[in-house]
Scaffold this motif. Sequence first.
Motif: not given
Length: 370
Positions: A210-223, A234-240, A244-250
Amino acid sequence: NLTQITNKLCSSSILKNMESPSAAAEQLAPNTYYITVSGSGTPECDGLYVPSMAPADVVSDSGTKSNPGYWNGRFAWDRSDGRAALRNGKPNPSLSYSNSYKAWRIARLDGHLAYTIVTDTDLPPTDTPWDVYRKGEAPAPTIVLHHQDPRPRVVFVLGGPGAGKGTMCELAQQQLGWGHLSAGDLLRAERSRGGERADLINSIIVAGKIVPSEITCGLLWTEIQRMSETTKNFLVDGFPRNQENVDAWEAVVGRAASVQFMLFFECPLPVLEERILGRASYSGRKDDNVESLRLRFNTYKNETMPIVNLFRNKKQCIEVDSSLAREAVYALVKESLSEMTDQTRLEAPLTERSECLLGLRAWPKKESKS
């Protein structure tokens, strides 16, 4: 006004001698200011600063107990990326006032002071040059004080497969001007774009991981940062989807974005099954079948529902019955987002695409909703 109230409270001998930090906090005017620091010779000091969250039991060098938003009896700010300036191992605000030196100061990440300005003003000066301190580098920064929260506003959107998250997010994008981000779409786009990060993502997926949540959050934040020139919402669809997603977002975003709440689309499994089977004929998705749906639904219950409950417990969850007709669901979504949406957007008539999304108009023959 706010400055007069703050001065009165800060000079109050009752407040200074009060032993209970929580009691003091109840009498202090809230810190609602945000600060941008830019152009300094110490780049780590640049960025957005948010009202301090220093714990109430921390005592400063001058013996004053901290309170949320305050340090040494005056407003104070933390870095929005969550990285705390430390002094003697304790989390101090990164921008605060020193009673001992009668100066506002900005600290580096290691807690050493980079910039100061000697003054007795209630707020950090924005029209007077700051001094470069011992651990800072010239030039001194420019300080901008924001009277309103300048951060992008984020609403997380969760619900079971087929609950209508994507449709409602697209409607909010079309009609209300909200940005619509999907973690899955961003990952796919990054892979198609090519480059070093795409190669890393592909290697992870090929290995069956599974792609690490840090990479996913990095893409979300860049966008989000890229789109912030045109919208603040912004609406973030299907997240967190999980802890792990919550911790990575923080870790990645921290307080640089303002998470408003979660929109949770509730829908019974039989209704989800009916919808998934109905769209299977045109969606082209390999997982649009009953077996895959039930597996996805079980994963959703086991991993995602605890996150929904987390937001429920924080009173940050708005629940929408998405088994209702699409017009009724959209009306609930629109109402939930109305306070942050421009009035002209709220009053605008439905676009043709929005009518198609709501089932009020047939899709053009050359275009179908998938």
